[in-house]
Design an enzyme around this catalytic site. Structure first.
Site, PDB file in Angstrom:
ATOM      1  CD  GLU A  32      40.961  38.234  43.497  1.00 31.94           C
ATOM      2  OE1 GLU A  32      39.906  37.577  43.494  1.00 31.94           O
ATOM      3  OE2 GLU A  32      41.633  38.410  42.476  1.00 31.94           O
ATOM      4  CE1 TYR A 115      38.811  32.848  43.175  1.00 31.46           C
ATOM      5  CE2 TYR A 115      38.077  34.941  44.108  1.00 31.46           C
ATOM      6  CZ  TYR A 115      38.718  34.228  43.109  1.00 31.46           C
ATOM      7  OH  TYR A 115      39.268  34.888  42.056  1.00 31.46           O
ATOM      8  CG  ASP A 133      36.396  32.275  40.200  1.00 32.12           C
ATOM      9  OD1 ASP A 133      36.699  31.270  39.520  1.00 32.12           O
ATOM     10  OD2 ASP A 133      36.545  33.437  39.790  1.00 32.12           O
TER      11      ASP A 133
END
Ligand code: SF4
Length: 352
Positions: A32, A115, A133
């Site tokens: 991520e 996020y 996002d």
């Protein structure tokens, strides 16, 4: 309705990505962070190499920052790598080398924002957290035909609410990943492929024919451009490099010393001044070595490199963490940003 259409589509069309083969929260976290501001195709190789070299939190926490930056070299936005390293050390110290599952705890860790916290907690721990996002914002502004500009407080709150309201309980990981895949494959920034989209029957922007006008953006700021110069200084077969201070842009990375041209200066004057300020020595400017362009998030630079010779003094790290004289072959071992790596490669090739 939205989530069911989305999950049915995802079941058949999910992208095969190496981090999806891991249920390990660590792998999900690393992927991520790598994926922020970076294309999936670029991340795949970096992720696989990373997991071989730094397979878990304990190994990462014990690695040196220089080794971590070297693994990250070329991915850009190096604060991400420094934050991953700091977070691993916090996790080892405070959490038994495990990532917490609670969003609030995740958000307190360096480099993990709203996020990433939602993405990690939903994908790794199955928590009902909606991630938001750029891709997901774009899809939602189209699905609900939101005409207020992205980035305003009102729009952000509305998007957050819509993402959460439409989340199917217990399936947040798939829901978030399905939206990510839809944004990457179908609901593209320009010319979305509405004819292939599972959400077309419920997409309000499509119904009104305004999908290409969503999201509405505020005017982009003008990106400043700077002219920068750098010195290639060699002595006894070694070249002088400086390590940037830990904080700030490219912190902890190695570079060829130099800096920004100021108004009214020639490139030679700028380089002589910068080297005097950074290393405390007088130099003579020699042959032009190359011109390099690069765009960072908030500005662009054109860098002019010159071979230089020290006239007086012994270099000191006055405005750098440290300096070193390095054999050409050893330049490869130092973590560097894009332009400095290109210069280093050219130096190595010129001696080959
Ligand atoms: Fe995006 Fe078109 Fe699908 Fe609407 S119908 S979500 S605009 S791809």
């Amino acid at each position: 309705m939205i989530s069911q259409l989305l999950l049915d589509w995802y079941a058949k069309n999910a992208r095969r990505l190496p981090w999806r083969d891991h249920s390990d929260p660590y792998a999900i976290w690393i992927s991520e962070i790598m994926l922020q501001q970076t294309r999936v195709e670029t991340v795949i190789d970096y992720f696989q190499r990373w997991m071989q070299t730094l397979p878990d939190i304990a190994t990462l926490a014990s690695a040196s920052e220089q080794d971590v930056l070297k693994q990250w070299e070329g991915l850009g936005y190096y604060a991400r790598a420094r934050n991953i390293h700091k977070t691993a050390q916090i996790l080892r110290h405070d959490y038994g080398a495990r990532l917490p599952s609670e969003i609030k705890q995740l958000e307190k860790l360096p480099g993990i924002g709203k996020y990433s916290a939602a993405a990690i907690s939903s994908m790794a721990y199955g928590q009902d957290a909606a991630a938001l996002d750029g891709n997901i914002r774009r899809i939602l502004t189209r699905l609900f035909d939101i005409s207020s500009p992205l980035g305003s407080n009102g729009t952000e709150a509305q998007l957050r609410q819509l993402a959460q309201e439409n989340l199917p309980a217990g399936k947040a990981g798939d829901y978030n990943q399905a939206l990510m895949d839809l944004g990457a494959m179908i609901c593209l920034p320009r010319n979305p492929k509405c004819d292939q989209c599972p959400l077309q029957p419920v997409c309000q922007a499509f119904m009104r024919g305004v999908q290409n006008l969503r999201p509405v953006r505020t005017k982009k700021k003008i990106v400043p451009h700077y002219t920068v110069c750098a010195a290639i200084i060699e002595r006894d077969g070694k070249v002088l490099v400086a390590r940037r201070k830990a904080e700030g842009l490219l912190g902890g990375l190695w570079e060829f010393p130099g800096g920004k041209q100021e108004e009214g200066e020639t490139l030679a004057e700028a380089l002589q001044r910068e080297i005097k300020e950074e290393l405390g020595v007088e130099i003579e400017i020699g042959a032009f070595f190359g011109k390099y362009n690069h765009a960072y998030t908030h500005f662009k630079i054109t860098l002019h490199a010159f071979r230089c010779r020290i006239l007086h003094g012994e270099p000191q790290p006055l405005d750098a963490d440290t300096i070193d004289w390095v054999n050409h072959a050893n330049l490869s071992a130092l973590p560097m940003g894009k332009i400095d790596r290109l210069i280093a490669l050219r130096i190595q090739q010129s001696k080959a």
